[in-house]
Structure formats: structure tokens, C-alpha cells
Design a protein around this motif. Structure first.
Motif, mmCIF file in Angstrom:
data_model
loop_
_atom_site.group_PDB
_atom_site.id
_atom_site.type_symbol
_atom_site.label_atom_id
_atom_site.label_comp_id
_atom_site.label_asym_id
_atom_site.label_seq_id
_atom_site.Cartn_x
_atom_site.Cartn_y
_atom_site.Cartn_z
ATOM 1 N N PRO B 53 14.004 3.376 8.941
ATOM 2 C CA PRO B 53 14.793 2.318 8.315
ATOM 3 C C PRO B 53 14.369 2.109 6.858
ATOM 4 O O PRO B 53 13.197 2.218 6.526
ATOM 5 C CB PRO B 53 14.458 1.070 9.148
ATOM 6 C CG PRO B 53 13.959 1.593 10.445
ATOM 7 C CD PRO B 53 13.295 2.903 10.130
ATOM 8 N N ARG B 55 13.966 -0.410 5.178
ATOM 9 C CA ARG B 55 13.068 -1.525 4.867
ATOM 10 C C ARG B 55 11.629 -1.063 4.648
ATOM 11 O O ARG B 55 10.896 -1.645 3.854
ATOM 12 C CB ARG B 55 13.113 -2.590 5.972
ATOM 13 C CG ARG B 55 12.604 -2.112 7.321
ATOM 14 C CD ARG B 55 12.963 -3.093 8.427
ATOM 15 N NE ARG B 55 11.977 -4.147 8.592
ATOM 16 C CZ ARG B 55 11.923 -4.938 9.670
ATOM 17 N NH1 ARG B 55 12.814 -4.802 10.637
ATOM 18 N NH2 ARG B 55 11.011 -5.870 9.775
ATOM 19 N N PHE B 56 11.240 0.016 5.327
ATOM 20 C CA PHE B 56 9.859 0.468 5.176
ATOM 21 C C PHE B 56 9.647 1.191 3.853
ATOM 22 O O PHE B 56 8.623 1.024 3.199
ATOM 23 C CB PHE B 56 9.457 1.346 6.353
ATOM 24 C CG PHE B 56 9.552 0.616 7.654
ATOM 25 C CD1 PHE B 56 8.849 -0.559 7.852
ATOM 26 C CD2 PHE B 56 10.360 1.075 8.667
ATOM 27 C CE1 PHE B 56 8.944 -1.262 9.035
ATOM 28 C CE2 PHE B 56 10.461 0.379 9.864
ATOM 29 C CZ PHE B 56 9.755 -0.794 10.045
ATOM 30 N N LYS B 57 10.651 1.972 3.493
ATOM 31 C CA LYS B 57 10.578 2.649 2.203
ATOM 32 C C LYS B 57 10.559 1.610 1.082
ATOM 33 O O LYS B 57 9.756 1.672 0.157
ATOM 34 C CB LYS B 57 11.790 3.568 2.043
ATOM 35 C CG LYS B 57 11.403 4.986 1.747
ATOM 36 C CD LYS B 57 12.612 5.869 1.558
ATOM 37 C CE LYS B 57 12.236 6.982 0.614
ATOM 38 N NZ LYS B 57 13.328 7.859 0.266
ATOM 39 N N LEU B 59 9.701 -1.464 1.269
ATOM 40 C CA LEU B 59 8.456 -2.223 1.309
ATOM 41 C C LEU B 59 7.352 -1.510 0.540
ATOM 42 O O LEU B 59 6.677 -2.110 -0.298
ATOM 43 C CB LEU B 59 8.037 -2.423 2.771
ATOM 44 C CG LEU B 59 6.678 -3.078 3.002
ATOM 45 C CD1 LEU B 59 6.780 -4.572 2.796
ATOM 46 C CD2 LEU B 59 6.170 -2.784 4.405
ATOM 47 N N LEU B 60 7.190 -0.235 0.807
ATOM 48 C CA LEU B 60 6.120 0.507 0.150
ATOM 49 C C LEU B 60 6.393 0.675 -1.340
ATOM 50 O O LEU B 60 5.464 0.598 -2.157
ATOM 51 C CB LEU B 60 5.930 1.866 0.834
ATOM 52 C CG LEU B 60 5.365 1.780 2.256
ATOM 53 C CD1 LEU B 60 5.436 3.120 2.962
ATOM 54 C CD2 LEU B 60 3.924 1.276 2.243
ATOM 55 N N ASP B 61 7.661 0.863 -1.701
ATOM 56 C CA ASP B 61 7.999 0.976 -3.126
ATOM 57 C C ASP B 61 7.720 -0.324 -3.855
ATOM 58 O O ASP B 61 7.162 -0.340 -4.952
ATOM 59 C CB ASP B 61 9.481 1.347 -3.291
ATOM 60 C CG ASP B 61 9.722 2.804 -2.928
ATOM 61 O OD1 ASP B 61 8.734 3.558 -2.889
ATOM 62 O OD2 ASP B 61 10.878 3.168 -2.673
ATOM 63 N N LEU B 63 5.687 -2.741 -3.083
ATOM 64 C CA LEU B 63 4.261 -3.009 -3.212
ATOM 65 C C LEU B 63 3.656 -2.152 -4.306
ATOM 66 O O LEU B 63 2.803 -2.601 -5.060
ATOM 67 C CB LEU B 63 3.564 -2.745 -1.882
ATOM 68 C CG LEU B 63 3.814 -3.836 -0.858
ATOM 69 C CD1 LEU B 63 3.368 -3.398 0.510
ATOM 70 C CD2 LEU B 63 3.079 -5.107 -1.261
ATOM 71 N N ASP B 64 4.141 -0.943 -4.389
ATOM 72 C CA ASP B 64 3.708 -0.054 -5.456
ATOM 73 C C ASP B 64 3.877 -0.725 -6.811
ATOM 74 O O ASP B 64 2.955 -0.813 -7.608
ATOM 75 C CB ASP B 64 4.576 1.216 -5.431
ATOM 76 C CG ASP B 64 3.748 2.419 -5.020
ATOM 77 O OD1 ASP B 64 2.523 2.265 -4.922
ATOM 78 O OD2 ASP B 64 4.324 3.484 -4.793
ATOM 79 N N GLU B 67 1.816 -4.035 -7.280
ATOM 80 C CA GLU B 67 0.401 -3.771 -7.526
ATOM 81 C C GLU B 67 0.165 -3.290 -8.947
ATOM 82 O O GLU B 67 -0.839 -3.612 -9.567
ATOM 83 C CB GLU B 67 -0.115 -2.736 -6.523
ATOM 84 C CG GLU B 67 -0.126 -3.220 -5.086
ATOM 85 C CD GLU B 67 -1.171 -4.302 -4.836
ATOM 86 O OE1 GLU B 67 -2.164 -4.337 -5.577
ATOM 87 O OE2 GLU B 67 -0.979 -5.120 -3.919
ATOM 88 N N GLN B 68 1.116 -2.527 -9.460
ATOM 89 C CA GLN B 68 0.933 -1.996 -10.797
ATOM 90 C C GLN B 68 1.017 -3.093 -11.851
ATOM 91 O O GLN B 68 0.398 -3.004 -12.902
ATOM 92 C CB GLN B 68 1.989 -0.916 -11.082
ATOM 93 C CG GLN B 68 1.532 0.450 -10.581
ATOM 94 C CD GLN B 68 2.685 1.409 -10.401
ATOM 95 O OE1 GLN B 68 3.756 1.195 -10.959
ATOM 96 N NE2 GLN B 68 2.485 2.446 -9.612
ATOM 97 N N ARG B 72 -5.803 -6.007 -13.014
ATOM 98 C CA ARG B 72 -7.049 -6.029 -12.256
ATOM 99 C C ARG B 72 -8.182 -5.373 -12.997
ATOM 100 O O ARG B 72 -8.043 -4.273 -13.427
ATOM 101 C CB ARG B 72 -6.862 -5.305 -10.918
ATOM 102 C CG ARG B 72 -6.271 -6.234 -9.893
ATOM 103 C CD ARG B 72 -6.598 -5.830 -8.477
ATOM 104 N NE ARG B 72 -5.893 -6.722 -7.547
ATOM 105 C CZ ARG B 72 -5.990 -6.640 -6.246
ATOM 106 N NH1 ARG B 72 -6.753 -5.738 -5.694
ATOM 107 N NH2 ARG B 72 -5.336 -7.463 -5.461
#
Lengths: 181, 72
Positions: B53, B55-57, B59-61, B63-64, B67-68, B72
Motif C-alpha cells: 500500500p 501509505r508505507f512508501k 510514510l518512509l518518504d 520521514l526522510d 529528518e533532513q 541536528r
């Protein structure tokens, strides 16, 4: 911590097996997808705990399994399935025209106690060794072996596997005929 | 099997004896075991082959990116 591209790909690559496990474990696709999502989120926020070089899939399965059980404990009453409604909810027939009919198998699987179902899925379907499965479930290897053995035995009796007449292409054909009527 | 023994089994079973305990449990013959295994894997393979699905792709994109942006 920025997930490196290869790690992101590795997480994405793990999704199909996580989903298959979650769906088989919970019996609900929606709930399974929520479990997988929570697993990914938790994994990402705990990446520093993951030991590089160890089995990423095993680590993810551990997270998913623990999430499932903490949720399960919360919703025990809802999840218990005396009338086999787990199987009724489990309607995953992605490919029409598939000649295999897994309904009987799914409903038998649903009748197993969760710890046996989980052990069987890890060892018999997800490809983990007994040792890895024991690590994922946080129990002894002998416990996993015993659960897998009981799960197989129970499934065999639920599915009448011992009854030779019910087996093989004949029963498959019969099932197909029944379905087409 | 006689039923004279067995009523006074220890209540706490040490881990290592669980392996021995397996020998006492009913075990499937290898043919039945194989059939169960084949069915299980066939069912599982069907699930594994479902498309992932979006949504998982996503989600990971997401967060990528997030995070960038974080200093930090």
C-alpha cells in the motif's frame, strides 16, 4: 538520524513479509496495516537500538509481534474468536481467478491459540529458524518447537489431513466444483 | 502407555526439559506435516504478493524529508 537510502529501501522491502505476518496473525487487513505502520514508526524512532549487521527482519518482526500482543491484551475480549469471526473478517482474495481456496485453512488457523499461530507463522511461513523465532517471541527454543508442533497437529485435525479421502487434487476439484455452483 | 506415572510431574518445567517433552507430544507424520506446510506457505505467498500500500512508501518518504529538515 536520517534513515539512509539503503535502510529506507530495506524497511520498504520488509513490508510485504511484515504485512503477511500481521494479516495472518490478526485476521484483519486494516488492523494489520496499522500494525505495520506502527512498527515502521517505532523502528525509525529506535534505529539507534538496531545493531547493524544483525537481521533487520527479525528485529522488525519482534517490534510488530510485541505491538500486536500489547494491543491484544488491551482488546482481548474483542479479539477472542469463539465463533470463527476472525476467518469471516479475513477476506483477502487479491487475485481473482486464483484456483486455490484458502478459506478452510484460514478458518482453521484462526482457531489456534495466538501463541501457536504466531510460532507456526514465524517458522513455517516467514522462514525464521526456531532460534530466531524464540528470540522474536522472547521464549525458549523448546517452547517454540512445542508450539509449532501443537499448531501443526491441531491444524491437521481441524483440516482432517489424516483423512486421505479429503486430500489431493480430488478435494481441490471438489472444492472448486462446490464454489462454482 | 500406563497411567501410573505422570500424576506427580513437577509443576515447574525447566526449559531444557521442554525439548524432551516434545517427544511425549503427538507428532504428525511427515506427509501430513508437509501438506500443512505447503498450504500455509501457499496462503502466505498470496499475501506476500499483494502490492505494498502507498501509505508505507509515503510514510518512509515523508520521514526522510522531515529528518533532513531537522537541524541536528
Amino acid at each position: 538520524m536520517t534513515p539512509e537510502p539503503d535502510l529506507r529501501d530495506a524497511l520498504l522491502a520488509a513490508v510485504p513479509s511484515l504485512r503477511a505476518f500481521a494479516i495472518s496473525l490478526s485476521g484483519q487487513v486494516d488492523r494489520a496495516d496499522d500494525l505495520v505502520q506502527d512498527t515502521l514508526l517505532r523502528a525509525l524512532s529506535n534505529l539507534h537500538r538496531f545493531e547493524r549487521g544483525t537481521n533487520l527482519n527479525a528485529w522488525l518482526f519482534t517490534i510488530l509481534r510485541n505491538l500486536f500482543h500489547s494491543e491484544y491484551r488491551k482488546r482481548r475480549r474483542e479479539v477472542e474468536d469463539p465463533d470463527g469471526s476472525y476467518a469471516g473478517r479475513l477476506k483477502v482474495q487479491p487475485e481473482q481467478g486464483s484456483r486455490l481456496d484458502f478459506e478452510d485453512f484460514r478458518s482453521a488457523l484462526a482457531k489456534l491459540p495466538p501463541d501457536q499461530r504466531e510460532a507456526l507463522l514465524l517458522v513455517g511461513a516467514s522462514g525464521f529458524s526456531y532460534e530466531e523465532a524464540a528470540h522474536i517471541c522472547g521464549c525458549a527454543v523448546g517452547t517454540i518447537k512445542s508450539r509449532v508442533n501443537r499448531a501443526r497437529f491441531r491444524l491437521a485435525s481441524l483440516l482432517n489431513v489424516d483423512d486421505v479421502d479429503d486430500l489431493g487434487p480430488d478435494s481441490m476439484t471438489r472444492a472448486a466444483l462446490q464454489n462454482s455452483i | 502407555m500406563t497411567s501410573e506415572k505422570g500424576n506427580k510431574l513437577a509443576r515447574v518445567i525447566p526449559e531444557e526439559s521442554l525439548n524432551n517433552k516434545l517427544a511425549d507430544e503427538p507428532k504428525l507424520d511427515s506427509t501430513s506435516q508437509k501438506r500443512i506446510g505447503d498450504q500455509l506457505r501457499a496462503m502466505y505467498d498470496e499475501l506476500m504478493q499483494q502490492p505494498v500500500p502507498d501509505r508505507f512508501k509515503d510514510l518512509l518518504d515523508q520521514l526522510d524529508k522531515k529528518e533532513q529538515e531537522k537541524p541536528r
